[in-house]
Scaffold this active site. Structure first.
Site, mmCIF file in Angstrom:
data_model
loop_
_atom_site.group_PDB
_atom_site.id
_atom_site.type_symbol
_atom_site.label_atom_id
_atom_site.label_comp_id
_atom_site.label_asym_id
_atom_site.label_seq_id
_atom_site.Cartn_x
_atom_site.Cartn_y
_atom_site.Cartn_z
ATOM 1 N N SER A 184 5.875 8.138 11.102
ATOM 2 C CA SER A 184 5.886 9.362 10.276
ATOM 3 C C SER A 184 6.178 10.603 11.117
ATOM 4 C CB SER A 184 4.526 9.545 9.589
ATOM 5 O OG SER A 184 4.242 8.432 8.789
ATOM 6 N N GLY A 217 16.216 -2.042 10.447
ATOM 7 C CA GLY A 217 16.918 -2.950 9.531
ATOM 8 C C GLY A 217 18.326 -3.230 10.011
ATOM 9 N N ARG A 358 3.169 -14.921 -26.132
ATOM 10 C CA ARG A 358 1.927 -15.635 -25.844
ATOM 11 C C ARG A 358 0.903 -15.401 -26.945
ATOM 12 N NH1 ARG A 358 0.781 -19.841 -22.692
ATOM 13 N NH2 ARG A 358 -1.342 -19.824 -21.888
ATOM 14 N N GLN A 377 -4.852 -5.324 -24.015
ATOM 15 C CA GLN A 377 -3.509 -5.558 -23.473
ATOM 16 C C GLN A 377 -2.609 -4.352 -23.764
ATOM 17 O OE1 GLN A 377 -3.078 -8.306 -21.703
ATOM 18 N NE2 GLN A 377 -0.998 -9.073 -21.820
ATOM 19 N N THR A 466 6.116 3.038 1.822
ATOM 20 C CA THR A 466 5.956 3.444 3.222
ATOM 21 C C THR A 466 7.261 3.897 3.864
ATOM 22 O OG1 THR A 466 4.115 1.906 3.442
ATOM 23 C CG2 THR A 466 5.161 2.619 5.475
ATOM 24 N N GLU A 468 11.168 5.291 4.408
ATOM 25 C CA GLU A 468 11.821 6.545 3.978
ATOM 26 C C GLU A 468 10.759 7.637 3.771
ATOM 27 O OE1 GLU A 468 15.122 7.178 3.393
ATOM 28 O OE2 GLU A 468 15.976 5.156 3.435
ATOM 29 N N ASP A 470 6.296 7.854 4.454
ATOM 30 C CA ASP A 470 5.047 7.345 3.876
ATOM 31 C C ASP A 470 4.623 8.246 2.704
ATOM 32 O OD1 ASP A 470 2.294 5.848 4.385
ATOM 33 O OD2 ASP A 470 1.871 7.984 4.126
HETATM 34 C C1 LIG Z 1 10.295 -3.425 6.244
HETATM 35 C C2 LIG Z 1 10.484 -2.143 6.961
HETATM 36 C C3 LIG Z 1 11.750 -1.647 7.174
HETATM 37 C C4 LIG Z 1 11.955 -0.478 7.892
HETATM 38 N N1 LIG Z 1 13.219 -0.072 8.183
HETATM 39 C C5 LIG Z 1 13.408 0.956 9.040
HETATM 40 C C6 LIG Z 1 14.704 1.290 9.516
HETATM 41 O O1 LIG Z 1 15.701 0.663 9.157
HETATM 42 N N2 LIG Z 1 14.827 2.325 10.377
HETATM 43 C C7 LIG Z 1 13.756 3.055 10.791
HETATM 44 O O2 LIG Z 1 13.944 3.977 11.551
HETATM 45 N N3 LIG Z 1 12.516 2.765 10.354
HETATM 46 C C8 LIG Z 1 12.306 1.739 9.504
HETATM 47 N N4 LIG Z 1 11.044 1.415 9.089
HETATM 48 C C9 LIG Z 1 9.916 2.218 9.539
HETATM 49 C C10 LIG Z 1 9.311 3.087 8.454
HETATM 50 O O3 LIG Z 1 10.174 4.113 8.131
HETATM 51 C C11 LIG Z 1 7.946 3.569 8.935
HETATM 52 O O4 LIG Z 1 7.098 2.449 8.970
HETATM 53 C C12 LIG Z 1 7.400 4.662 8.045
HETATM 54 O O5 LIG Z 1 8.093 5.847 8.238
HETATM 55 C C13 LIG Z 1 5.901 4.906 8.279
HETATM 56 O O6 LIG Z 1 5.621 5.138 9.592
HETATM 57 P P1 LIG Z 1 4.491 4.318 10.342
HETATM 58 O O7 LIG Z 1 4.713 2.885 10.106
HETATM 59 O O8 LIG Z 1 4.456 4.804 11.724
HETATM 60 O O9 LIG Z 1 3.161 4.719 9.585
HETATM 61 P P2 LIG Z 1 2.061 5.721 10.122
HETATM 62 O O10 LIG Z 1 2.622 7.098 10.135
HETATM 63 O O11 LIG Z 1 1.443 5.220 11.355
HETATM 64 O O12 LIG Z 1 1.014 5.628 8.937
HETATM 65 C C14 LIG Z 1 -0.162 4.803 8.986
HETATM 66 C C15 LIG Z 1 -1.164 5.354 7.959
HETATM 67 O O13 LIG Z 1 -1.551 6.662 8.360
HETATM 68 C C16 LIG Z 1 -1.391 7.578 7.296
HETATM 69 N N5 LIG Z 1 -0.941 8.866 7.836
HETATM 70 C C17 LIG Z 1 0.007 9.094 8.769
HETATM 71 N N6 LIG Z 1 0.168 10.398 8.954
HETATM 72 C C18 LIG Z 1 -0.683 11.028 8.100
HETATM 73 C C19 LIG Z 1 -0.961 12.394 7.802
HETATM 74 N N7 LIG Z 1 -0.314 13.399 8.378
HETATM 75 N N8 LIG Z 1 -1.865 12.658 6.840
HETATM 76 C C20 LIG Z 1 -2.523 11.652 6.213
HETATM 77 N N9 LIG Z 1 -2.287 10.361 6.468
HETATM 78 C C21 LIG Z 1 -1.381 10.048 7.390
HETATM 79 C C22 LIG Z 1 -0.326 6.961 6.409
HETATM 80 O O14 LIG Z 1 -0.483 7.373 5.049
HETATM 81 C C23 LIG Z 1 -0.592 5.475 6.558
HETATM 82 O O15 LIG Z 1 -1.558 5.085 5.638
HETATM 83 C C24 LIG Z 1 10.833 0.249 8.354
HETATM 84 C C25 LIG Z 1 9.549 -0.230 8.116
HETATM 85 C C26 LIG Z 1 9.371 -1.420 7.464
HETATM 86 C C27 LIG Z 1 7.981 -1.962 7.331
#
Ligand SMILES: Cc1cc2nc3c(=O)[nH]c(=O)nc-3n(C[C@H](O)[C@H](O)[C@H](O)COP(=O)(O)OP(=O)(O)OC[C@H]3O[C@@H](n4cnc5c(N)ncnc54)[C@H](O)[C@@H]3O)c2cc1C
Length: 685
Positions: A184, A217, A358, A377, A466, A468, A470
Site C-alpha cells: 500500500s 502478475g 428449489r 430468503q 486488496t 489495485e 487495499d
Molecule cells: C493475486 C495478487 C496479484 C497481484 N498483482 C500485482 C501486480 O501485478 N503488480 C503489483 O505491483 N502488485 C500486485 N499485487 C500486490 C497488491 O497490489 C498489494 O498486495 C496491495 O496493494 C496491498 O498491499 P499489501 O499486500 O502490502 O497490504 P498491506 O498494505 O500490508 O495491508 C495489510 C493490512 O493492513 C491494512 N492497512 C495498510 N495500511 C493501512 C492504513 N494506512 N490504514 C489502515 N489500514 C491499513 C490493510 O487494510 C490490510 O488489512 C498483487 C497481489 C495479489 C495478492
C-alpha cells in the site's frame, strides 16, 4: 396495561392467535409458515409488468455487440473453456491461450479499445471475466497495467516502440510495483534506478530482500517485460554533491529474451506459487542485480533525465509527481469496480434462479413452496439484487466519467474520477465478496458443489478487495478528499460535480432535523426519492462535520497522523456513506431517465428497496439524531420487508435482464431451464 382497562374481545383474539400458532407447530413440523404464503407471489406479480426484453435493453451498455462476439467465440471453442478441475500449471497455460486466441483468432483488440475507447475496453474486461476471472485479470495485467503504464506514463517514443507488441501479445509484460515489504505504501518502495552518465543507462537494483518485487502478475511464466517502479537516483545532483533521490518513477525493464524466453542477466524470478484463487495468473517475485537499461526506458511523461544527468519536470515537487504517476493508474480501479458488479450479477443470478426452483416445506396438504417465498430468503437476497442494480448504474456512470476525463483532462473531472473510482472500487468489491458467501448459503448444500461456481467466484474475486489499492486504504483517500472539499466549501471554492450536494445538505444539517418530517411515515413519503436522498446526504454531512471537528480537536494533542488514526473508523464510515449517496443518486437518475413506463416502475421499486434497506440498516444513526422518529423507523422496516416481497415477484425477470449467457453462468443449478436435469447429468446420471 391495567387489567381493568383490558378489552375482553381483544384478549380473546390474542389467545386464539396463540393457540393457532401453537397448533401449527403441533400439526405439522414441516409447515412452518401460514397457508397464505404460496399465494403472495401471484399477488405481487399482478401489479407489475416486468419485461425482460425492455429491462435488458435499458441496462445493456453500448458495447453489447462486442461482448456477444466474445461469448460466441468462446462458445465455439470448447478447448478454450476452463474446466471445473484444473491444475495450476494447466490453468496458467490455458489462460495464456485464451488471451492469445481472443486477440489473434477472434480479432478482439483490448489494448486499442483501452486507448481509443475505454468504455469498450471495460465491457471486454467484464465479458472476459465472465468466461474466467483469471483470464480477466491476466488481460488486465497485460493491457491495463503493463500496457497502460507504457502509454500513460511514457511519451511518444514509447508508444511508437511498444504499442504494437503489447497489442498483438508479442510483448507480454508485467506491472512491477509491489515489494515484499511495501504494497500500500508505494512511496516507501526501495528498488533503485540509478543513472549512469558514462553509459547513458539506468541501473535497476534490488538493494535488500524487502525490496524484492512480489506478487507480480505475468512474471512467473509468461512476461518478457516489466514496468518497474523504482526510486530514481541521480549521482552528484543532491546537496553537497550527494546523490539525489527524485522519487518513484517507472522504467521499462526487459526480463526475458524475446526469442529464447530465457531470463536476462541480473534478473532472478521465482514463482509466488499456488494462491487462494486466480490460479490462472502466474504471479512471480523478481530480484534485480544491477540490471542496465537505456535512458530511454524511463517512462518520462512526468519527469525526465537529460544526457548530462539533469532532471526536468513540469511538476514542481516529488509529491506532485508521485500523485500524477499514480493518478494515471485509476483505470485499473474503474475496471475492477465494473467487473466486480459482473461477478455479483453471476452469483445473484445463480442464487435467485435456484431459489425459485428449489422447493422446501409448505402449508399443510398443499404443494411445497419455493425457498424464495420465505421471508428470510427474500430478506437476504432481494436487497442484494437491488444493490446489484444500483451498482450497475453507478459503475456505468463511473466509466462514462472516466471516458470524459480521458477526453477532456478537466481538473474537476480528474478529481471526481479519482475519488469515485477509489470509493466505488472498495465499496462494490467488499459488498460482492460478502454477498458471494451469502449466495452460497442461500443455495444450501448444492451451493457447495464446485460445479455450481460459488467457491471459484468467491476465491477468485476475494483479492479484488486488496489489489489495485487495499479497500481500507482507498476509503481513506475518499474521506481525505471529502475533508478537503469541506474546507473548500467554507473558503467558498467550487466543488466537483459529485460532491455538489454537500453544499446544500451541509447547510440543512447544521440546522436541526425537522421534527415534523421526522414523523412522516406514509408510503408516498418514504418512497419519495427526495426523502431518500436527503436522508443519505444528511448522514454523510453529519459524519463529515463531526469528523472534521474531532480531527481538529485531536490534532492538537496527537498530531495529524495520531488524530487521523484516532478517527479512522469514523472516516471509513464517512467514505462509505458518501459512496452510498452517490450510488443512490445515480440509481434515481437511471429510474427517471428510463423511457418505458412499465420498466421505470419496476426500476423504481428496486431503487426504493435499495434506499430503504440502507436506511433501515443504519437506523440507529438516524434515530440517534432524531432524523427519524420511532413510528417512522417502524414504518421503514415494514415497507422494506414489503418491497422485498414485491421484488421477489419480479426477481426472475430482474436476473434474466442481466442477459448473461449459459457460458457465463455455467452452474447447473443456475440454468434458466432444466436446472435439475443439467445437475444430475453433470455427475453422470
Ligand atoms: C493475486 C495478487 C496479484 C497481484 N498483482 C500485482 C501486480 O501485478 N503488480 C503489483 O505491483 N502488485 C500486485 N499485487 C500486490 C497488491 O497490489 C498489494 O498486495 C496491495 O496493494 C496491498 O498491499 P499489501 O499486500 O502490502 O497490504 P498491506 O498494505 O500490508 O495491508 C495489510 C493490512 O493492513 C491494512 N492497512 C495498510 N495500511 C493501512 C492504513 N494506512 N490504514 C489502515 N489500514 C491499513 C490493510 O487494510 C490490510 O488489512 C498483487 C497481489 C495479489 C495478492
Amino acid at each position: 396495561m391495567d387489567d381493568s382497562r383490558r378489552n375482553p374481545s381483544s384478549d380473546d383474539e390474542v389467545a386464539l392467535r396463540r393457540i393457532q400458532r401453537l397448533s401449527l407447530h403441533l400439526y405439522s413440523p414441516s409447515a412452518p409458515l401460514s397457508g397464505e404464503l404460496s399465494l403472495l407471489p401471484c399477488r405481487a406479480k399482478r401489479n407489475l409488468l416486468a419485461s425482460v426484453e425492455s429491462l435488458s435493453e435499458y441496462m445493456r451498455g453500448p458495447h453489447r455487440e462486442i461482448q456477444s462476439r466474445i461469448f460466441e467465440f468462446f462458445q465455439s471453442r470448447p478447448d478454450l473453456q476452463t474446466p471445473v478441475e484444473i491444475s495450476m500449471a494447466e490453468h496458467r497455460q490455458l489462460c495464456m491461450r485464451q488471451m492469445t486466441a481472443l486477440v489473434r483468432d477472434a480479432g478482439i483488440r483490448p489494448f486499442r479499445y483501452l486507448v481509443e475507447n475505454p468504455s469498450a475496453y471495460f465491457a471486454v474486461a467484464e465479458a472476459v471475466g465472465g468466461v474466467d476471472i483469471s483470464l480477466g485479470i491476466k488481460m488486465g495485467v497485460q493491457f491495463s497495467l503493463w500496457g497502460g503504464s507504457v502509454i500513460n506514463l511514457g511519451t511518444k517514443k514509447h508508444r511508437d516502440k511498444y504499442f504494437d507488441g503489447i497489442d498483438n501479445l508479442d510483448y507480454p509484460g508485467c506491472f512491477a510495483m509491489t515489494e515484499l515489504h511495501h504494497g500500500s505504501n508505494v512511496q516507501a518502495l526501495q528498488t533503485t534506478a540509478t543513472f549512469d552518465p558514462i553509459t547513458d543507462e539506468f541501473v535497476i537494483n534490488t538493494p535488500n530482500d524487502g525490496a524484492i518485487k512480489w506478487w507480480i502478475g505475468n512474471a512467473a511464466v509468461h512476461g518478457k517485460f516489466a514496468s518497474v517502479f523504482a526510486r530514481l537516483i541521480l549521482p552528484l545532483q543532491g546537496k553537497g554533491g550527494k546523490s539525489a533521490d527524485m522519487g518513484i518513477h517507472a522504467f521499462i525493464v526487459p526480463i526475458r529474451d524475446l526469442e529464447t524466453h530465457a531470463l536476462l542477466p541480473g534478473v532472478e524470478i521465482h514463482d509466488c506459487g499456488h494462491k487462494v484463487g486466480l490460479n490462472g495468473v502466474d504471479n512471480g517475485a523478481l530480484r534485480f542485480s544491477q540490471v542496465r537499461v537505456p535512458r530511454d526506458n524511463l517512462l518520462n511523461r512526468f519527469g525526465d533525465v537529460s544526457r548530462d544527468g539533469k532532471y526536468t519536470s513540469s511538476l514542481p515537487t516529488v509529491n506532485k509527481r508521485f500523485a500524477a504517476t499514480l493518478g494515471e493508474l485509476v483505470g485499473g480501479r474503474v475496471g475492477l469496480a465494473y467487473s466486480s458488479v459482473g461477478v455479483l450479477k453471476i452469483a445473484v443470478t445463480i442464487t435467485v434462479r435456484y431459489s425459485l426452483l428449489r422447493q422446501q416445506f409448505g402449508p399443510p396438504r398443499k404443494p411445497e413452496v419455493s425457498v424464495l417465498d420465505y421471508q428470510s430468503q427474500q430478506h437476504r437476497l432481494m436487497p442484494m439484487l437491488a444493490s446489484t442494480y444500483a451498482f450497475h448504474f453507478a459503475t456505468q456512470y463511473l466509466v462514462d466519467k472516466y471516458c470524459e476525463m480521458k477526453k477532456t483532462n478537466d481538473d474537476q473531472v480528474v478529481g471526481d474520477v479519482h475519488a469515485l473510482s477509489a470509493g466505488l472500487k472498495s465499496y462494490v468489491t467488499s459488498y460482492t465478496a460478502r454477498s458471494i458467501s451469502t449466495c452460497r448459503e442461500s443455495c444450501g448444500g448444492h451451493g457447495y458443489a464446485a460445479v455450481n461456481r460459488f467457491g471459484i467466484l468467491r476465491n477468485d474475486h476475494d483479492i479484488f478487495q486488496t489489489f489495485e489499492g487495499d479497500n481500507t486504504v482507498l476509503l481513506q483517500q475518499v474521506a481525505g478528499d471529502l475533508l478537503k472539499r469541506y474546507q473548500e466549501k467554507f473558503k467558498g471554492g467550487t466543488l466537483t460535480v459529485t460532491w455538489n450536494y454537500l453544499r446544500e445538505s451541509m447547510s440543512s444539517y447544521l440546522s436541526q432535523p425537522n421534527p415534523v418530517t421526522a414523523r412522516w411515515e406514509g408510503e408516498d413519503h418514504l418512497r419519495d426519492p427526495k426523502f431518500q436522498l436527503d436522508a443519505f446526504r444528511h448522514r454523510t454531512s453529519r459524519l463529515l462535520q463531526s469528523v472534521a471537528a474531532r480531527l481538529q480537536k485531536h490534532t492538537k494533542t496527537l498530531g495529524s497522523f495520531g488524530a487521523w488514526n484516532r478517527c479512522l473508523n469514523h472516516l471509513l464510515t464517512l467514505a462509505e456513506s458518501h459512496i452510498e449517496s452517490v450510488v443512490l443518486a445515480k440509481f434515481i437518475d437511471a429510474v427517471q431517465n428510463c423511457p418505458d413506463a412499465n420498466t421505470r416502475e419496476v426500476l423504481k421499486l428496486v431503487c426504493d428497496l435499495y434506499a430503504l434497506d440502507r436506511i433501515w440498516k443504519d437506523i440507529g444513526t438516524y434515530r440517534n439524531v432524531d432524523y427519524v422518529a420511532p413510528n417512522k423507523a417502524k414504518a421503514i422496516h415494514k415497507l422494506t420487508d414489503y418491497l422485498s416481497f414485491q421484488v421477489r415477484g419480479v426477481a426472475r425477470e430482474l436476473v434474466d435482464a442481466f442477459d448473461l449467457p449459459d457460458l457465463v453462468i455455467r452452474a447447473p443449478i443456475g440454468m434458466a431451464s432444466e436446472a435439475y436435469e443439467q445437475y444430475t447429468q453433470n455427475v453422470g446420471f
